[in-house]
Design an enzyme around this catalytic site. Sequence first.
Site, short mmCIF file in Angstrom:
data_model
loop_
_atom_site.label_atom_id
_atom_site.label_comp_id
_atom_site.label_asym_id
_atom_site.label_seq_id
_atom_site.Cartn_x
_atom_site.Cartn_y
_atom_site.Cartn_z
N ASP A 246 88.48 88.67 54.65
CA ASP A 246 87.65 89.89 54.58
C ASP A 246 86.55 89.76 55.63
O ASP A 246 86.48 88.76 56.37
CB ASP A 246 87.06 90.10 53.17
CG ASP A 246 86.80 91.58 52.87
OD1 ASP A 246 85.94 92.18 53.55
OD2 ASP A 246 87.44 92.14 51.96
N HIS A 287 94.66 103.15 52.33
CA HIS A 287 94.16 104.52 52.09
C HIS A 287 92.76 104.73 52.68
O HIS A 287 92.30 105.85 52.77
CB HIS A 287 94.21 104.88 50.59
CG HIS A 287 93.14 104.25 49.75
ND1 HIS A 287 92.71 104.80 48.56
CD2 HIS A 287 92.40 103.13 49.91
CE1 HIS A 287 91.76 104.05 48.04
NE2 HIS A 287 91.56 103.03 48.83
C1 LIG Z 1 88.59 99.27 49.01
S1 LIG Z 1 88.08 97.62 49.31
C2 LIG Z 1 89.40 96.73 48.58
C3 LIG Z 1 89.07 95.30 48.33
C4 LIG Z 1 90.16 94.52 47.55
N1 LIG Z 1 91.42 94.50 48.24
C5 LIG Z 1 90.30 95.12 46.18
O1 LIG Z 1 91.22 95.89 45.95
O2 LIG Z 1 89.45 94.82 45.34
C6 LIG Z 1 88.39 97.46 51.04
C7 LIG Z 1 88.04 96.10 51.62
O3 LIG Z 1 88.29 96.13 53.04
C8 LIG Z 1 87.35 95.25 53.63
N2 LIG Z 1 87.34 95.52 55.09
C9 LIG Z 1 86.86 96.63 55.72
N3 LIG Z 1 87.06 96.52 57.04
C10 LIG Z 1 87.69 95.32 57.26
C11 LIG Z 1 88.17 94.65 58.43
N4 LIG Z 1 88.07 95.20 59.63
N5 LIG Z 1 88.76 93.43 58.28
C12 LIG Z 1 88.87 92.86 57.04
N6 LIG Z 1 88.43 93.46 55.90
C13 LIG Z 1 87.86 94.68 56.02
C14 LIG Z 1 86.07 95.59 52.90
O4 LIG Z 1 85.08 94.61 53.05
C15 LIG Z 1 86.60 95.69 51.47
O5 LIG Z 1 86.54 94.44 50.80
#
Ligand SMILES: C[S@@+](CC[C@H](N)C(=O)[O-])C[C@H]1O[C@@H](n2cnc3c(N)ncnc32)[C@H](O)[C@@H]1O
Length: 385
Positions: A246, A287
């Site tokens: 992440d 999404h």
């Molecule tokens: C909707 S959350 C889902 C988190 C986890 N998969 C869950 O379902 O609980 C989206 C995740 O994408 C991460 N994120 C956003 N941009 C990112 C990037 N460029 N690389 C890695 N992670 C990223 C955010 O920090 C967040 O934890």
Amino acid sequence: MMASSQEELVEAQSQIWRWALSHLVSLSIKCAIQLRIPDAINQHGKPATSLSQLVSALQIPPSKTHAFGCMMRVLSTRSTGFFSVQQRQQEEEGEEEMCYSLTPASRLLLRNEHLNQASLPLLHFHPAMRDYCSVLDTWLLEENDEGTNNDDNINKRTAFEVVNGASFWDYLAGSSGPARELKGLFYDAMVSDSKLVADALVSSAGGEGSLLFRGVRSLVDVAGGTGIVAAAVAEAYPEMKCVVLDLPHVVEGLSARPHPGNLEFMGGDMLESVPSADAILLKWILHNWDDESCVKILKCCKAAVSGDEGKKGKVIVIDMVMSEVGVEDDLSREIQLCFDLMMATLYNAKERNEMEWKGLFDAAGFSDYKIIRQIGPRSIIEAYP
Ligand SMILES: C[S@@+](CC[C@H](N)C(=O)[O-])C[C@H]1O[C@@H](n2cnc3c(N)ncnc32)[C@H](O)[C@@H]1O
């Protein structure tokens, strides 16, 4: 226009009223969480708690008991379903009183409930979230900023960005008080959802869970947040090497907290690269992104599971597969449509139907995919390189 009957007109007016007032239901849910009404009913210990017992437990002043009773009734209808209500005779006074008990939904709002789901409703009332929803009319009409139409990024500014001055992810990385508060609520909401989904994924050891992870010796939970799902998988499969990837500010300090020995945290950018593994998990990620970014992410994931020795793994996607237009509306479809609107306004992204998922997998070079099963309005999809 065909003349409507008086009956149809009145029904149409009621429909407008119902949805115009629906924010009062959401506000009542927020209030119930903040006043800890489910806990007060639970602590009372009897099958049902009378209104006066609740008023006394929560120290509601006499001048507010009527309003409190109104709110309890709103939360106890067949369609809201947060409490069940019966009229009962009180043991001491012998008077009839409304008595409330918990339902499966309010049990998920109990403070000490392992699967507590209170953060998501609270998240949507944070000022940064609430304010962006109130500018949708001007945002929808805005072609670009200050008459410039040659900057694509300006044209793509989300409603969230227009109001809060930063994209959702950049805002969360900020250090202001409201940003830290929103970050806390957002990741708490992800944790509570992940606990529920993790249970669904691994609880059926020997069944669904083991089929999903059969032969998987290593797993990367891409954009796995604080690692709840990966930790549950790592615990259920101690031989599996699990990694959570992440953003650096999200995984910072997580290695120092208790976690299974076969789980590691890694800071990085999934749009750049993803570490190799037998399986990649993308739960509730795609999404949040437009098609172009999804193809980039999926290409990184495909490269990560393609293996050097010709052995190919899989990418497990947990996200909504929108039901087709024309399918009868049900709760799942209503939730999918609201999430679709939220993704469009918050991230310039979307929920996808099966054809759109196929388009993404094809564009990223996957050879096949399979929709495995549904978890509420979301589905588990496997994509094969
Ligand atoms: C909707 S959350 C889902 C988190 C986890 N998969 C869950 O379902 O609980 C989206 C995740 O994408 C991460 N994120 C956003 N941009 C990112 C990037 N460029 N690389 C890695 N992670 C990223 C955010 O920090 C967040 O934890």
